[in-house]
Design a protein around this motif. Structure first.
Motif, PDB file in Angstrom:
ATOM      1  N   SER A 114     -15.576 -13.096  11.091  1.00  0.00           N
ATOM      2  CA  SER A 114     -16.958 -12.619  11.095  1.00  0.00           C
ATOM      3  C   SER A 114     -17.499 -12.381   9.696  1.00  0.00           C
ATOM      4  CB  SER A 114     -17.061 -11.317  11.908  1.00  0.00           C
ATOM      5  OG  SER A 114     -16.354 -10.262  11.262  1.00  0.00           O
ATOM      6  N   ASP A 115     -16.693 -12.588   8.668  1.00  0.00           N
ATOM      7  CA  ASP A 115     -17.106 -12.321   7.285  1.00  0.00           C
ATOM      8  C   ASP A 115     -17.981 -13.461   6.771  1.00  0.00           C
ATOM      9  OD1 ASP A 115     -17.084 -12.103   4.358  1.00  0.00           O
ATOM     10  OD2 ASP A 115     -15.534 -10.582   4.651  1.00  0.00           O
ATOM     11  N   PRO A 116     -19.184 -13.180   6.274  1.00  0.00           N
ATOM     12  CA  PRO A 116     -20.076 -14.249   5.812  1.00  0.00           C
ATOM     13  C   PRO A 116     -19.601 -14.934   4.539  1.00  0.00           C
ATOM     14  CG  PRO A 116     -21.016 -12.094   5.311  1.00  0.00           C
ATOM     15  CD  PRO A 116     -19.815 -11.848   6.176  1.00  0.00           C
ATOM     16  N   GLY A 117     -18.565 -14.398   3.902  1.00  0.00           N
ATOM     17  CA  GLY A 117     -18.012 -15.056   2.721  1.00  0.00           C
ATOM     18  C   GLY A 117     -17.251 -16.329   3.053  1.00  0.00           C
ATOM     19  N   GLY A 118     -16.930 -16.537   4.313  1.00  0.00           N
ATOM     20  CA  GLY A 118     -16.273 -17.759   4.778  1.00  0.00           C
ATOM     21  C   GLY A 118     -17.103 -18.393   5.871  1.00  0.00           C
ATOM     22  N   PHE A 119     -16.500 -19.344   6.580  1.00  0.00           N
ATOM     23  CA  PHE A 119     -17.164 -19.884   7.762  1.00  0.00           C
ATOM     24  C   PHE A 119     -16.989 -18.898   8.910  1.00  0.00           C
ATOM     25  CE2 PHE A 119     -16.686 -24.007   5.579  1.00  0.00           C
ATOM     26  CZ  PHE A 119     -17.983 -24.470   5.724  1.00  0.00           C
ATOM     27  N   ILE A 120     -18.066 -18.591   9.587  1.00  0.00           N
ATOM     28  CA  ILE A 120     -18.005 -17.628  10.688  1.00  0.00           C
ATOM     29  C   ILE A 120     -17.504 -18.317  11.955  1.00  0.00           C
ATOM     30  CG2 ILE A 120     -19.419 -16.263  12.276  1.00  0.00           C
ATOM     31  CD1 ILE A 120     -20.989 -15.271   9.925  1.00  0.00           C
ATOM     32  N   ALA A 121     -16.435 -17.761  12.534  1.00  0.00           N
ATOM     33  CA  ALA A 121     -15.896 -18.210  13.810  1.00  0.00           C
ATOM     34  C   ALA A 121     -16.092 -17.058  14.795  1.00  0.00           C
ATOM     35  CB  ALA A 121     -14.417 -18.564  13.682  1.00  0.00           C
ATOM     36  N   PRO A 122     -17.062 -17.130  15.695  1.00  0.00           N
ATOM     37  CA  PRO A 122     -17.410 -15.968  16.526  1.00  0.00           C
ATOM     38  C   PRO A 122     -16.278 -15.478  17.428  1.00  0.00           C
ATOM     39  CG  PRO A 122     -19.146 -17.619  16.588  1.00  0.00           C
ATOM     40  CD  PRO A 122     -17.970 -18.256  15.917  1.00  0.00           C
ATOM     41  N   ASP A 136     -12.106 -16.705  19.284  1.00  0.00           N
ATOM     42  CA  ASP A 136     -10.995 -17.651  19.267  1.00  0.00           C
ATOM     43  C   ASP A 136     -11.044 -18.527  20.514  1.00  0.00           C
ATOM     44  OD1 ASP A 136      -9.998 -16.147  21.378  1.00  0.00           O
ATOM     45  OD2 ASP A 136      -8.151 -15.559  20.366  1.00  0.00           O
ATOM     46  N   PHE A 137      -9.999 -19.328  20.727  1.00  0.00           N
ATOM     47  CA  PHE A 137     -10.009 -20.292  21.830  1.00  0.00           C
ATOM     48  C   PHE A 137      -9.637 -19.669  23.177  1.00  0.00           C
ATOM     49  CE2 PHE A 137     -10.017 -23.265  18.312  1.00  0.00           C
ATOM     50  CZ  PHE A 137     -10.852 -24.259  18.786  1.00  0.00           C
ATOM     51  N   GLU A 138      -9.584 -18.340  23.229  1.00  0.00           N
ATOM     52  CA  GLU A 138      -9.503 -17.627  24.503  1.00  0.00           C
ATOM     53  C   GLU A 138     -10.762 -16.790  24.733  1.00  0.00           C
ATOM     54  OE1 GLU A 138      -4.717 -16.954  25.112  1.00  0.00           O
ATOM     55  OE2 GLU A 138      -5.849 -15.430  24.008  1.00  0.00           O
ATOM     56  N   GLY A 139     -11.722 -16.901  23.813  1.00  0.00           N
ATOM     57  CA  GLY A 139     -12.959 -16.143  23.950  1.00  0.00           C
ATOM     58  C   GLY A 139     -12.867 -14.722  23.434  1.00  0.00           C
ATOM     59  N   VAL A 140     -11.841 -14.416  22.651  1.00  0.00           N
ATOM     60  CA  VAL A 140     -11.705 -13.072  22.079  1.00  0.00           C
ATOM     61  C   VAL A 140     -12.484 -13.014  20.769  1.00  0.00           C
ATOM     62  CG1 VAL A 140     -10.109 -11.328  21.198  1.00  0.00           C
ATOM     63  CG2 VAL A 140      -9.450 -12.771  23.149  1.00  0.00           C
ATOM     64  N   PRO A 141     -13.442 -12.102  20.621  1.00  0.00           N
ATOM     65  CA  PRO A 141     -14.255 -12.037  19.400  1.00  0.00           C
ATOM     66  C   PRO A 141     -13.411 -11.787  18.157  1.00  0.00           C
ATOM     67  CG  PRO A 141     -15.282 -10.765  21.150  1.00  0.00           C
ATOM     68  CD  PRO A 141     -13.914 -11.156  21.642  1.00  0.00           C
ATOM     69  N   LYS A 142     -13.827 -12.401  17.059  1.00  0.00           N
ATOM     70  CA  LYS A 142     -13.129 -12.247  15.783  1.00  0.00           C
ATOM     71  C   LYS A 142     -13.493 -10.921  15.126  1.00  0.00           C
ATOM     72  CE  LYS A 142     -11.030 -16.307  15.207  1.00  0.00           C
ATOM     73  NZ  LYS A 142      -9.617 -16.477  14.858  1.00  0.00           N
ATOM     74  N   GLU A 143     -12.530 -10.320  14.483  1.00  0.00           N
ATOM     75  CA  GLU A 143     -12.749  -9.098  13.715  1.00  0.00           C
ATOM     76  C   GLU A 143     -11.760  -9.051  12.557  1.00  0.00           C
ATOM     77  OE1 GLU A 143     -10.054  -6.116  16.505  1.00  0.00           O
ATOM     78  OE2 GLU A 143     -12.210  -6.216  16.828  1.00  0.00           O
ATOM     79  N   LYS A 144     -11.984  -8.150  11.636  1.00  0.00           N
ATOM     80  CA  LYS A 144     -11.130  -8.075  10.445  1.00  0.00           C
ATOM     81  C   LYS A 144      -9.719  -7.652  10.811  1.00  0.00           C
ATOM     82  CE  LYS A 144     -10.925  -6.160   5.756  1.00  0.00           C
ATOM     83  NZ  LYS A 144     -11.614  -5.324   4.752  1.00  0.00           N
TER      84      LYS A 144
END
Length: 469
Positions: free
Chosen positions: A287-295, A297-305
């Motif tokens: 979710s960090d805008p310093g990289g490519f945002i991947a909302p 994963d491939f199970e539908g679990v939201p990304k976080e730090k």
């Protein structure tokens, strides 16, 4: 390409059909990508290649039995067939040792910190890209160099729905440019850049970075390093391209929850222990805008730090839902694509915290012989339990001493315990995003942001010995 609304309708209908087979749990993943790639080789324009793929992956769970199926046939008959196959693969499969529950309920995407989809980037017409690569080639010629480059533009839509209530759809775009400049005197220089928005990509900046690298290699005479069949230790200055190569491989063999739990990782048994230097902090955050945002994963679990190394101390590794259930852990949102799932769970949106040093300061501090490395290639794992890697330098390897460049050297082969090398980092620069996809597999927003590093006493075991005069 299907619209977001069409994907939602497709997921709803397909999941309803999968439920009717009598499964206990089920999941549908729809992944559609479009990309256009244009290449030049030695200033000669190659053909424009366009790729369009739509894949459907299904998972069915009946009791302790799991089944998967995949299709690219989106006709009614094709979908009915893959649903039937998925159900039968579950019913006639072996019982799993793990009681597994699909993750949920995720129905709302968190607000993005930047825009990740641009229609202009998804425009695959080659005319603009031809003009871009032509200008790069002309700039290379002015400097007595030839250019080989790859410019890729594309995008994807990804949707996931399961019987636990997860229902998410996202869309994203990507443009990447990488190039190698070569000269008659053995010069080989590299640079790359990437963005979600083709309007933000600066080809002129990329080619000037490579030209600057090439100019350093014109320093003559070249420096010959005598190994005499013995290993030799040098301090090194690594550009972010080289650092990213090491960190990407360490992530796959180190923070991978599967290898960690099976005792095959160099991090196994070291949780909350110091593993690398105090000045090394590493985290993963889609979710960090310093990289490519991947909302998600491939199970539908939201990304976080996810903090991995905190000032040298191991704080966490990565799990998907299956590994989490098996080892009593919570999924960390690192499920891989269906065709990679057997590899475990791997962080792919990595950030290494930087420091105050510039590359100029690293060079000025190098009084004794130091190897300056642009990037590596053919890097391979020698010992995953120790984190030992080997590989070759490429596209700009120099000797630095007395605070300045002395001249180019032949490409060198290293053999090093990378975690131990990361205990000997003396300088860190400012982090920059590094992303240069090889062009295989599906389009997915992953990247790294890493700094240049100066490291003491890295082991080298040989030289290519083919630097041109």
């Amino acid at each position: 390409m299907k619209t977001v609304d069409q994907i939602r309708e497709f997921l709803t209908d397909s999941l309803a059909k999968l439920r009717k087979t009598g499964i206990d749990q089920g999941e549908i993943l729809y992944w559609e990508t479009e990309s256009g790639t244009l290449r030049t080789f030695l200033n000669r324009m190659g053909p424009s290649v366009t790729s369009r793929d739509a894949d459907v992956y299904m998972t069915a769970i009946v009791g302790k039995k799991h089944g998967q199926a995949h299709t690219t046939d989106l006709s009614h008959e094709g979908l009915d067939r893959v649903i039937h196959n998925c159900y039968e693969n579950a019913v006639y499969g072996n019982d799993s040792e793990t009681v597994f529950c699909l993750p949920g309920t995720y129905k709302e995407l968190p607000p993005f910190k930047k825009k990740i989809f641009f229609e202009s980037t998804l425009d695959l017409s080659p005319e603009k890209n031809v003009d871009t690569l032509h200008k790069i080639s002309e700039e290379s010629k002015k400097n007595g160099l030839t250019c080989s480059a790859r410019l890729m533009t594309g995008g994807a839509r990804l949707g996931i729905a399961n019987t636990s209530g997860t229902f998410l759809v996202t869309e994203y775009t990507e443009v990447s440019l990488s190039l190698i400049l070569t000269g008659d005197n053995g010069v080989s220089a590299y640079a790359s850049d990437a963005s979600e928005n083709i309007e933000f990509l600066d080809p002129g900046k990329v080619v000037q970075e490579a030209i600057q690298n090439a100019e350093r290699q014109k320093l003559r005479p070249p420096v010959e390093l005598d190994f005499s069949g013995k290993e030799t230790f040098f301090d090194v200055i690594l550009e972010p391209y080289a650092v990213a190569e090491w960190i990407e491989i360490l992530a796959s063999i180190g923070f991978n929850g599967l290898l960690f739990e099976e005792g095959e990782s160099f991090l196994s048994g070291k949780m909350n222990q110091k593993v690398v230097g105090d000045n090394i902090s590493l985290f993963d955050d889609g979710s960090d805008p310093g990289g490519f945002i991947a909302p998600f994963d491939f199970e539908g679990v939201p990304k976080e730090k996810k903090v991995l190394f905190d000032r040298g101390v191991l704080r966490s590794v990565c799990y998907d839902s299956f590994l989490g259930a098996k080892y009593g852990k919570r999924t960390s949102g690192h499920a891989l694509s269906p065709f990679e799932k057997s590899y475990g769970a791997i962080p792919r949106n990595l950030f290494m915290e930087g420091g105050p040093s510039s590359l100029g300061e690293m060079i000025a501090s190098s009084i004794r012989p130091t190897i300056y490395i642009t990037r590596f290639h053919y890097t391979n794992v020698v010992n995953p339990k120790e984190g030992v890697l080997t590989g070759m330098t490429k596209d700009g390897t120099f000797l630095v001493q007395n605070g300045k460049f002395s001249g180019p050297v032949s490409n060198l082969r290293f053999l090093e315990n990378i975690p131990k090398a990361l205990c000997r980092v003396t300088h860190l620069g400012q982090s920059r995003r590094v992303h240069d996809p090889v062009g295989y597999g599906g389009l997915f927003p992953e990247s790294m942001a890493v700094p240049p590093l100066k490291i003491e006493k890295v082991r080298f075991i040989g030289s290519s010995g083919n630097l041109a005069r």
